[in-house]
Scaffold this motif. Structure first.
Motif, PDB file in Angstrom:
ATOM      1  N   VAL A 195       0.632  -1.196  -0.074  1.00 23.05           N
ATOM      2  CA  VAL A 195      -0.132  -0.032  -0.031  1.00 23.05           C
ATOM      3  C   VAL A 195       0.829   1.317  -0.035  1.00 23.05           C
ATOM      4  O   VAL A 195       0.397   2.434   0.271  1.00 23.05           O
ATOM      5  CB  VAL A 195      -0.907  -0.100   1.367  1.00 23.05           C
ATOM      6  CG1 VAL A 195      -1.968  -1.082   1.119  1.00 23.05           C
ATOM      7  CG2 VAL A 195      -0.239   0.042   2.500  1.00 23.05           C
ATOM      8  N   CYS A 196       2.014   1.182  -0.287  1.00 19.85           N
ATOM      9  CA  CYS A 196       3.079   2.179  -0.548  1.00 19.85           C
ATOM     10  C   CYS A 196       2.531   3.380  -1.220  1.00 19.85           C
ATOM     11  O   CYS A 196       2.636   4.665  -0.717  1.00 19.85           O
ATOM     12  CB  CYS A 196       4.331   1.776  -0.894  1.00 19.85           C
ATOM     13  SG  CYS A 196       5.144   0.653  -0.112  1.00 19.85           S
ATOM     14  N   LYS A 197       2.043   3.294  -2.308  1.00 15.28           N
ATOM     15  CA  LYS A 197       1.595   4.318  -3.191  1.00 15.28           C
ATOM     16  C   LYS A 197       0.282   4.820  -2.395  1.00 15.28           C
ATOM     17  O   LYS A 197       0.262   6.201  -2.264  1.00 15.28           O
ATOM     18  CB  LYS A 197       1.082   3.954  -4.769  1.00 15.28           C
ATOM     19  CG  LYS A 197       2.376   3.597  -5.272  1.00 15.28           C
ATOM     20  CD  LYS A 197       1.951   2.986  -6.794  1.00 15.28           C
ATOM     21  CE  LYS A 197       3.207   2.647  -7.794  1.00 15.28           C
ATOM     22  NZ  LYS A 197       2.874   2.227  -9.127  1.00 15.28           N
ATOM     23  N   VAL A 198      -0.459   4.119  -1.878  1.00 17.84           N
ATOM     24  CA  VAL A 198      -1.844   4.729  -1.461  1.00 17.84           C
ATOM     25  C   VAL A 198      -1.592   5.412  -0.076  1.00 17.84           C
ATOM     26  O   VAL A 198      -2.104   6.560   0.049  1.00 17.84           O
ATOM     27  CB  VAL A 198      -2.728   3.638  -1.243  1.00 17.84           C
ATOM     28  CG1 VAL A 198      -4.405   4.276  -0.541  1.00 17.84           C
ATOM     29  CG2 VAL A 198      -3.186   2.917  -2.585  1.00 17.84           C
ATOM     30  N   MET A 199      -0.860   4.720   0.735  1.00 15.29           N
ATOM     31  CA  MET A 199      -0.425   5.420   2.055  1.00 15.29           C
ATOM     32  C   MET A 199       0.648   6.661   2.136  1.00 15.29           C
ATOM     33  O   MET A 199       0.979   7.166   2.983  1.00 15.29           O
ATOM     34  CB  MET A 199      -0.262   4.356   2.892  1.00 15.29           C
ATOM     35  CG  MET A 199      -1.184   3.252   3.284  1.00 15.29           C
ATOM     36  SD  MET A 199      -3.003   4.054   3.590  1.00 15.29           S
ATOM     37  CE  MET A 199      -2.523   4.507   5.353  1.00 15.29           C
ATOM     38  N   LYS A 200       1.308   6.594   0.972  1.00 15.39           N
ATOM     39  CA  LYS A 200       2.568   7.295   0.838  1.00 15.39           C
ATOM     40  C   LYS A 200       3.650   6.915   1.899  1.00 15.39           C
ATOM     41  O   LYS A 200       3.999   8.047   2.551  1.00 15.39           O
ATOM     42  CB  LYS A 200       2.149   8.650   0.667  1.00 15.39           C
ATOM     43  CG  LYS A 200       1.127   9.204  -0.630  1.00 15.39           C
ATOM     44  CD  LYS A 200       0.865  10.564  -0.762  1.00 15.39           C
ATOM     45  CE  LYS A 200      -0.143  10.937  -1.927  1.00 15.39           C
ATOM     46  NZ  LYS A 200      -0.612  12.303  -1.887  1.00 15.39           N
ATOM     47  N   VAL A 201       3.776   5.695   2.005  1.00 14.34           N
ATOM     48  CA  VAL A 201       4.898   5.390   3.198  1.00 14.34           C
ATOM     49  C   VAL A 201       6.029   6.188   2.932  1.00 14.34           C
ATOM     50  O   VAL A 201       6.653   5.958   1.836  1.00 14.34           O
ATOM     51  CB  VAL A 201       5.045   3.888   3.125  1.00 14.34           C
ATOM     52  CG1 VAL A 201       5.821   3.435   4.073  1.00 14.34           C
ATOM     53  CG2 VAL A 201       3.639   3.190   3.505  1.00 14.34           C
ATOM     54  N   LYS A 202       6.667   6.722   3.717  1.00 20.85           N
ATOM     55  CA  LYS A 202       7.865   7.427   3.980  1.00 20.85           C
ATOM     56  C   LYS A 202       9.154   6.576   4.632  1.00 20.85           C
ATOM     57  O   LYS A 202      10.352   7.111   4.357  1.00 20.85           O
ATOM     58  CB  LYS A 202       7.808   9.039   4.345  1.00 20.85           C
ATOM     59  CG  LYS A 202       6.987   9.513   3.339  1.00 20.85           C
ATOM     60  CD  LYS A 202       6.794  10.969   3.942  1.00 20.85           C
ATOM     61  CE  LYS A 202       5.840  11.728   2.925  1.00 20.85           C
ATOM     62  NZ  LYS A 202       5.745  13.482   3.580  1.00 20.85           N
ATOM     63  N   LYS A 203       8.708   5.789   5.617  1.00 21.04           N
ATOM     64  CA  LYS A 203       9.911   5.123   6.227  1.00 21.04           C
ATOM     65  C   LYS A 203       9.706   3.493   6.210  1.00 21.04           C
ATOM     66  O   LYS A 203       8.675   3.220   6.313  1.00 21.04           O
ATOM     67  CB  LYS A 203       9.901   5.672   7.700  1.00 21.04           C
ATOM     68  CG  LYS A 203      11.081   5.190   8.521  1.00 21.04           C
ATOM     69  CD  LYS A 203      10.909   5.574   9.860  1.00 21.04           C
ATOM     70  CE  LYS A 203      11.942   5.268  10.838  1.00 21.04           C
ATOM     71  NZ  LYS A 203      11.954   5.823  11.967  1.00 21.04           N
ATOM     72  N   ARG A 204      10.689   2.870   5.980  1.00 23.64           N
ATOM     73  CA  ARG A 204      10.679   1.514   5.755  1.00 23.64           C
ATOM     74  C   ARG A 204      10.400   0.957   7.455  1.00 23.64           C
ATOM     75  O   ARG A 204      11.084   1.353   8.141  1.00 23.64           O
ATOM     76  CB  ARG A 204      11.821   0.964   5.274  1.00 23.64           C
ATOM     77  CG  ARG A 204      11.883  -0.496   5.097  1.00 23.64           C
ATOM     78  CD  ARG A 204      13.222  -1.070   4.840  1.00 23.64           C
ATOM     79  NE  ARG A 204      13.970  -0.441   3.451  1.00 23.64           N
ATOM     80  CZ  ARG A 204      13.487  -1.024   2.241  1.00 23.64           C
ATOM     81  NH1 ARG A 204      12.498  -1.894   2.268  1.00 23.64           N
ATOM     82  NH2 ARG A 204      13.912  -0.354   1.296  1.00 23.64           N
ATOM     83  N   ILE A 205       9.598  -0.072   7.392  1.00 30.59           N
ATOM     84  CA  ILE A 205       9.042  -0.695   8.909  1.00 30.59           C
ATOM     85  C   ILE A 205       9.997  -1.795   8.957  1.00 30.59           C
ATOM     86  O   ILE A 205      10.664  -2.312   8.062  1.00 30.59           O
ATOM     87  CB  ILE A 205       7.845  -1.045   9.101  1.00 30.59           C
ATOM     88  CG1 ILE A 205       7.401  -2.168   8.131  1.00 30.59           C
ATOM     89  CG2 ILE A 205       6.934   0.251   8.948  1.00 30.59           C
ATOM     90  CD1 ILE A 205       6.006  -2.561   8.478  1.00 30.59           C
ATOM     91  N   LYS A 206      10.229  -2.390  10.272  1.00 30.34           N
ATOM     92  CA  LYS A 206      11.041  -3.610  10.572  1.00 30.34           C
ATOM     93  C   LYS A 206      10.017  -4.827  10.436  1.00 30.34           C
ATOM     94  O   LYS A 206       8.798  -4.762  10.851  1.00 30.34           O
ATOM     95  CB  LYS A 206      11.850  -3.484  12.077  1.00 30.34           C
ATOM     96  CG  LYS A 206      12.770  -2.345  12.141  1.00 30.34           C
ATOM     97  CD  LYS A 206      13.315  -2.386  13.252  1.00 30.34           C
ATOM     98  CE  LYS A 206      14.640  -1.282  13.606  1.00 30.34           C
ATOM     99  NZ  LYS A 206      15.204  -1.209  14.761  1.00 30.34           N
ATOM    100  N   ILE A 207      10.581  -5.607   9.573  1.00 31.73           N
ATOM    101  CA  ILE A 207       9.718  -7.105   9.489  1.00 31.73           C
ATOM    102  C   ILE A 207      10.323  -8.180   9.886  1.00 31.73           C
ATOM    103  O   ILE A 207      11.755  -8.244   9.986  1.00 31.73           O
ATOM    104  CB  ILE A 207       9.666  -7.130   8.185  1.00 31.73           C
ATOM    105  CG1 ILE A 207       8.808  -5.829   7.541  1.00 31.73           C
ATOM    106  CG2 ILE A 207       8.611  -8.488   7.889  1.00 31.73           C
ATOM    107  CD1 ILE A 207       8.586  -5.901   6.005  1.00 31.73           C
ATOM    108  N   LYS A 208       9.766  -9.171  10.649  1.00 35.86           N
ATOM    109  CA  LYS A 208      10.163 -10.212  11.143  1.00 35.86           C
ATOM    110  C   LYS A 208       9.748 -11.571  10.673  1.00 35.86           C
ATOM    111  O   LYS A 208       8.498 -11.650  10.710  1.00 35.86           O
ATOM    112  CB  LYS A 208       9.970 -10.479  12.730  1.00 35.86           C
ATOM    113  CG  LYS A 208      10.800  -9.462  13.806  1.00 35.86           C
ATOM    114  CD  LYS A 208      10.513  -9.662  15.298  1.00 35.86           C
ATOM    115  CE  LYS A 208      11.293  -8.896  16.098  1.00 35.86           C
ATOM    116  NZ  LYS A 208      10.782  -9.091  17.392  1.00 35.86           N
ATOM    117  N   PRO A 209      10.603 -12.274   9.745  1.00 40.10           N
ATOM    118  CA  PRO A 209      10.110 -13.175   8.921  1.00 40.10           C
ATOM    119  C   PRO A 209       9.397 -14.350   9.731  1.00 40.10           C
ATOM    120  O   PRO A 209       9.795 -14.633  10.979  1.00 40.10           O
ATOM    121  CB  PRO A 209      11.321 -13.637   8.070  1.00 40.10           C
ATOM    122  CG  PRO A 209      12.030 -12.577   8.216  1.00 40.10           C
ATOM    123  CD  PRO A 209      11.972 -11.856   9.608  1.00 40.10           C
TER     124      PRO A 209
END
Length: 228
Positions: A100-114
């Motif tokens: 949803v990067c385009k829709v939410m206009k995300v500006k900072k990468r979040i941390k993800i745990k696989p």
């Protein structure tokens, strides 16, 4: 004779590339040469996009992936693991199952745990995973190609930065960019309706796809003249 099975994993393909090409690659090519060949075939795939030739896209995209595996082998990068760490069934930036990067206009990468239990077991499952994260109907094939070209350049930049200063963080950048390029290769394949696993199993059913030997015996000039 080594062959890549249709149900094989990314790790299986990396091992296949090592078995067939590691020795000639070590003798004939520097790391910079490997990068050049990877760039060369990726750009030919993009040329196929521009000309609307699916066969050209398919062939060159697969060979670009093979050269990427050769780079991973040279640098001792477990590429499947790095891809999963970067894209654990989620967008590597917004962290959503469908980006949803385009829709939410995300500006900072979040941390993800696989989560290991969700990890795809085959190339086909990875391709399907990337289709779910980045649906091909949300972008054009041209856009997917442009994104791939961007990542090709970023890998080259990351490698040259590391070779200049040899910092651990710079090597991590190489691993991240290689994972990003895998996602872009999958993205182009999804947009062009190319089944990567099927194509790999057909092209690499008998050692090297050109000389059909393992290790590969293709001469430097033969590799330089490969065209489709």
């Amino acid at each position: 004779m080594p062959k890549f099975p249709k149900n094989g994993s990314l790790a299986d393909f990396q091992r296949f590339i090592h078995k067939v090409y590691a020795m000639p690659d070590a003798r004939l090519y520097s790391l910079e040469d490997l990068l050049t060949h990877q760039q060369r075939f990726a750009m030919r795939a993009i040329k196929g996009i521009r000309k609307g030739k699916k066969i050209k896209i398919e062939f060159n995209l697969i060979i670009a992936l093979a050269w990427l595996m050769a780079i991973a082998n040279r640098l001792y990068v477990d590429l499947e693991t790095r891809v999963w760490e970067r894209f654990p069934n989620l967008c590597s930036y917004c962290g959503e199952r469908t980006c949803v990067c385009k829709v939410m206009k995300v500006k900072k990468r979040i941390k993800i745990k696989p989560r290991r239990s969700q990890k795809p077991k085959s190339v086909a499952e990875f391709q399907a995973m990337f289709e779910n994260i980045y649906p091909s109907n949300t972008r054009t094939l041209d856009h997917a190609g442009i994104h791939m070209a961007e990542e090709v350049g970023e890998i080259s930049e990351a490698v040259h930065n590391f070779m200049g200063e040899h910092k651990g963080a710079q090597f991590s950048d190489i691993e991240f960019e290689m994972a990003d390029l895998v996602s872009c290769i999958m993205g182009v394949a999804n947009s062009a309706h190319i089944d990567i696993a099927s194509t790999l199993s057909k092209m690499f059913s008998n050692g090297c796809h050109v000389c059909h030997k393992a290790p590969c015996t293709c001469r430097f000039s033969e590799v330089a003249n490969i065209k489709t």
